[in-house]
Design a protein around this motif. Structure first.
Motif, PDB file in Angstrom:
ATOM      1  N   ARG A 107       0.953   4.609 -12.485  1.00  0.00           N
ATOM      2  CA  ARG A 107       1.068   3.717 -11.329  1.00  0.00           C
ATOM      3  C   ARG A 107       0.429   4.364 -10.101  1.00  0.00           C
ATOM      4  NH1 ARG A 107       6.661   3.877 -13.355  1.00  0.00           N
ATOM      5  NH2 ARG A 107       6.982   5.305 -11.642  1.00  0.00           N
ATOM      6  N   ARG A 131      -4.487  -0.687 -14.130  1.00  0.00           N
ATOM      7  CA  ARG A 131      -3.739   0.560 -13.933  1.00  0.00           C
ATOM      8  C   ARG A 131      -4.731   1.648 -13.572  1.00  0.00           C
ATOM      9  NH1 ARG A 131       0.986   2.237 -17.718  1.00  0.00           N
ATOM     10  NH2 ARG A 131       1.555   3.159 -15.753  1.00  0.00           N
ATOM     11  N   GLU A 154       1.509   4.827  -7.147  1.00  0.00           N
ATOM     12  CA  GLU A 154       2.320   5.722  -6.317  1.00  0.00           C
ATOM     13  C   GLU A 154       2.318   7.177  -6.793  1.00  0.00           C
ATOM     14  OE1 GLU A 154       5.338   3.290  -8.796  1.00  0.00           O
ATOM     15  OE2 GLU A 154       3.548   2.841  -7.652  1.00  0.00           O
TER      16      GLU A 154
END
Length: 126
Positions: free
Chosen positions: A99, A119, A101
């Motif tokens: 991800r 992704r 983050e």
């Protein structure tokens, strides 16, 4: 930051299954017990321990990281870095899908990163 010398990284054992699943669940990663057991039997699970307690885990399929997680109390302390470095020493190459983050973590480890199928995908050679 955790002193890397206080972190012990070793292959996961069947007796680590519950601890590994707890660490992965704490990171909200969807990796099942059967998958972790299969990877453990194949020698493809690493655990990080501090004072005998599992604080991180890396699960891979060949050279692909399927899951990497560190206990919330130890995030940002270098445990993840130690796990990745050990996995790289074992395989010579790692890939990972992740991800957005966690992109800064993978960038800090020198992964080449690109967007792929919605992704992020990273690769690093030893």
């Amino acid at each position: 930051m955790t002193d890397p010398d206080t972190v012990t990284v070793r292959p996961g054992r069947e007796s680590d299954l519950l601890a590994v699943l707890r660490v992965l669940e704490g990171a909200m990663l969807e990796v099942g017990a059967t998958q972790v057991r299969t990877r453990t039997e194949a020698g493809a699970v690493l655990v990080a321990e501090i004072d005998g307690r599992v604080v991180g885990a890396l699960v891979r399929d060949g050279d692909h990281v399927e899951a990497l997680a560190v206990h919330p109390d130890r995030r940002g302390s270098g445990v993840g870095r130690v796990l990745v470095e050990r996995a790289l020493a074992d395989t010579g190459r790692l890939t990972a899908a992740f991800r957005a983050e966690v992109r800064p973590f993978y960038e800090s480890l020198g992964f080449e990163i690109e967007a792929r199928d919605g992704r992020l995908w990273g690769e690093r050679l030893r």
